[in-house]
Design a protein around this motif. Structure first.
Motif, PDB file in Angstrom:
ATOM      1  N   VAL A   1      -2.390   5.893   8.998  1.00 32.22           N
ATOM      2  CA  VAL A   1      -1.924   4.648   8.381  1.00 32.22           C
ATOM      3  C   VAL A   1      -1.282   3.742   9.435  1.00 32.22           C
ATOM      4  O   VAL A   1      -1.481   2.522   9.424  1.00 32.22           O
ATOM      5  CB  VAL A   1      -0.947   4.945   7.231  1.00 32.22           C
ATOM      6  CG1 VAL A   1      -0.292   3.667   6.715  1.00 32.22           C
ATOM      7  CG2 VAL A   1      -1.668   5.664   6.102  1.00 32.22           C
TER       8      VAL A   1
ATOM      9  N   ALA B   1      -5.371   4.596   1.365  1.00 31.34           N
ATOM     10  CA  ALA B   1      -4.762   3.452   2.050  1.00 31.34           C
ATOM     11  C   ALA B   1      -5.829   2.556   2.677  1.00 31.34           C
ATOM     12  O   ALA B   1      -5.729   1.319   2.632  1.00 31.34           O
ATOM     13  CB  ALA B   1      -3.786   3.938   3.113  1.00 31.34           C
TER      14      ALA B   1
ATOM     15  N   ASN C   1       0.861  -1.180   0.000  1.00 33.66           N
ATOM     16  CA  ASN C   1       0.000   0.000   0.000  1.00 33.66           C
ATOM     17  C   ASN C   1       0.900   1.232   0.000  1.00 33.66           C
ATOM     18  O   ASN C   1       1.118   1.867   1.024  1.00 33.66           O
ATOM     19  CB  ASN C   1      -0.845  -0.068   1.280  1.00 33.66           C
ATOM     20  CG  ASN C   1      -2.210   0.569   1.151  1.00 33.66           C
ATOM     21  OD1 ASN C   1      -2.490   1.281   0.206  1.00 33.66           O
ATOM     22  ND2 ASN C   1      -3.049   0.315   2.141  1.00 33.66           N
TER      23      ASN C   1
ATOM     24  N   ASN D   1       1.776  -1.596   4.624  1.00 37.02           N
ATOM     25  CA  ASN D   1       1.370  -0.195   4.518  1.00 37.02           C
ATOM     26  C   ASN D   1       2.601   0.702   4.607  1.00 37.02           C
ATOM     27  O   ASN D   1       3.365   0.616   5.563  1.00 37.02           O
ATOM     28  CB  ASN D   1       0.401   0.164   5.645  1.00 37.02           C
ATOM     29  CG  ASN D   1      -0.905  -0.594   5.562  1.00 37.02           C
ATOM     30  OD1 ASN D   1      -1.458  -0.779   4.476  1.00 37.02           O
ATOM     31  ND2 ASN D   1      -1.409  -1.045   6.698  1.00 37.02           N
TER      32      ASN D   1
END
Length: 248
Positions: A164, A116, A86, A140
């Motif tokens: 995130v 995200a 991501n 991520n």
């Protein structure tokens, strides 16, 4: 053996492109999402294929639910996903929050956090065992700014990336029973075009003296961390973010 198939958003420039090359060297086939730079996408595709991997590039906007659906649908045509990186993101602007246009604040949050979240949601639906997947890894890409706050530069970006980090912690616990590990990397100052694209091409040189290791990082150094996190050596690692920031 069936080769792993990994989708990388923001996968044709900077950290994303370096990650694609690292994963290709590790034996992955790739699906690379990108937003607008067709020339960079083609260059990256050729480099990945030269490394011996199959590669599909897909133009899509991950801040748009329809763009995410399109990206994952094209990936499904390429094979069964085993991992998602991501990575799509940008600061978009450099300046104090009070002087940043509202539309820039909104777009920054949409791209770096909403995007995200949408990609992570789709990744779980592609990888999760209760959805017919075989499990896998979600990485991520956050930022060292998430904990430093980036005052005077891009507070809105730092705030989005802090979200995130929370996504990584919470989702890892939510999907552990689905055969999915969720991990993160938080790059610091890295030699990519992110600063130039935001209007400050000289930022790397201006602030690198504040990095304890005394230099910016290279995209490949972040990609190596991502490659390790996606591999079997990290099989007991989930719900955490690895900082790759030269000590800052």
């Amino acid at each position: 053996m069936e080769r792993p198939l990994t989708l990388v958003t923001g996968g044709t420039r900077g950290i994303g492109a370096a990650t694609a090359l690292r994963l290709a060297a590790d034996g992955h086939d790739l699906v690379l999402g990108y937003a607008r730079d067709d020339a960079a996408a083609e260059e990256c595709r050729l480099a990945v294929e030269d490394a011996g991997a199959r590669c599909l590039v897909v133009r899509s906007d991950v801040a748009d639910p329809a763009g995410v659906d399109h990206l994952f649908a094209r990936a499904a045509e390429h094979g069964r996903l085993t991992g998602v990186v991501n990575s799509a993101g940008a600061t978009l602007h450099i300046g104090r929050l009070a002087e940043t246009p509202v539309e820039v604040v909104q777009r920054t949050v949409e791209l770096n956090l909403t995007g995200a979240l949408l990609v992570a949601r789709a990744a779980v639906r592609a990888l999760g065992t209760s959805y017919g997947g075989r499990g896998g890894v979600i990485v991520n890409v956050s930022s060292g700014a998430a904990t430093l706050g980036a005052p005077g530069e891009y507070v809105q970006y730092a705030a989005a990336k802090a979200g995130v980090d929370a996504l990584t912690v919470g989702l890892a616990q939510e999907v552990a029973g689905q055969g999915i590990r969720v991990v993160g990397v938080a790059p610091g100052l890295v030699r990519t075009r992110i600063h130039e694209d935001a209007g400050d091409a000289g930022r790397l040189e201006r602030v690198s003296s504040g990095v304890p290791l005394g230099r910016p990082g290279e995209p490949a150094e972040v990609a190596d961390a991502i490659g390790w996190l996606m591999g079997p050596e990290a099989s007991y690692v989930t719900g955490t973010t690895l900082r790759v920031a030269g000590g800052r």
